[in-house]
Design a protein around this motif. Structure first.
Motif, PDB file in Angstrom:
ATOM      1  N   THR A 294       2.376   6.178  -2.450  1.00  0.00           N
ATOM      2  CA  THR A 294       1.366   4.949  -2.935  1.00  0.00           C
ATOM      3  C   THR A 294       1.752   4.716  -4.476  1.00  0.00           C
ATOM      4  N   ALA A 295       1.008   3.574  -4.844  1.00  0.00           N
ATOM      5  CA  ALA A 295       1.327   2.971  -6.059  1.00  0.00           C
ATOM      6  C   ALA A 295       1.056   4.198  -7.219  1.00  0.00           C
ATOM      7  N   GLU A 296       0.103   4.884  -6.975  1.00  0.00           N
ATOM      8  CA  GLU A 296      -0.168   6.208  -7.917  1.00  0.00           C
ATOM      9  C   GLU A 296       1.244   7.172  -8.184  1.00  0.00           C
ATOM     10  N   ASP A 297       1.809   7.222  -7.049  1.00  0.00           N
ATOM     11  CA  ASP A 297       3.071   8.023  -6.869  1.00  0.00           C
ATOM     12  C   ASP A 297       4.144   7.392  -7.612  1.00  0.00           C
TER      13      ASP A 297
ATOM     14  N   ARG B 198       0.777  -1.203  -0.022  1.00  0.00           N
ATOM     15  CA  ARG B 198      -0.120  -0.003  -0.121  1.00  0.00           C
ATOM     16  C   ARG B 198       0.901   1.218  -0.004  1.00  0.00           C
ATOM     17  N   TYR B 199       1.907   1.309   0.607  1.00  0.00           N
ATOM     18  CA  TYR B 199       2.989   2.370   0.967  1.00  0.00           C
ATOM     19  C   TYR B 199       4.167   1.928   0.699  1.00  0.00           C
ATOM     20  N   TYR B 200       5.026   2.978   0.153  1.00  0.00           N
ATOM     21  CA  TYR B 200       6.468   2.761   0.164  1.00  0.00           C
ATOM     22  C   TYR B 200       7.158   3.644   0.845  1.00  0.00           C
TER      23      TYR B 200
ATOM     24  N   PRO C 157       3.139  12.512  -1.711  1.00  0.00           N
ATOM     25  CA  PRO C 157       3.208  11.415  -0.844  1.00  0.00           C
ATOM     26  C   PRO C 157       2.504  11.729   0.466  1.00  0.00           C
ATOM     27  N   LYS C 158       1.967  10.707   1.519  1.00  0.00           N
ATOM     28  CA  LYS C 158       1.401  10.736   2.605  1.00  0.00           C
ATOM     29  C   LYS C 158       2.519  11.153   3.584  1.00  0.00           C
TER      30      LYS C 158
END
Length: 109
Positions: free
Chosen positions: A50-53, A9-11, A39-40
């Protein structure tokens, strides 16, 4: 370019930098320069991508590092038609994968 990241979910920024073979400072710089990367941040202030990022990083990496666009040129390209730019990048990536597979098959013959 193939990015090898596990499905999460997050990297963390270190994972992203390692996957793209760049310094974390470049990731932070691109985050400031390109507003499509958002990014969060956790309670400590660590960036969580996220995967979108990651998808957006791939696109920026392709434009700047592989195709030689300047930062301003990459920004303009993304503003003109972001969907077409991303779609073209996906097609090129898929074609490169197919080419690599065909070369493997050829070498096995």
């Amino acid at each position: 370019m193939h990015i090898d990241l596990p499905e999460k979910r997050y990297y963390k920024i270190g994972e992203v930098a390692k996957a793209f073979a760049v310094n974390t400072s470049l990731i932070r710089f691109w985050e400031k320069e390109f507003d499509i990367i958002k990014p969060k941040k956790n309670a400590k202030g660590n960036r969580l991508f996220t995967a979108e990022d990651i998808k957006n990083f791939k696109l920026i990496f392709n434009l700047v590092k592989e195709r030689g666009f300047t930062l301003e040129g990459a920004k303009q390209k993304l503003k003109q038609n972001p969907e077409a730019t991303f779609h073209n990048h996906e097609l090129i990536t898929k074609l490169e994968f197919v080419k690599a597979e065909l070369v493997k098959i050829k070498n096995q013959l």
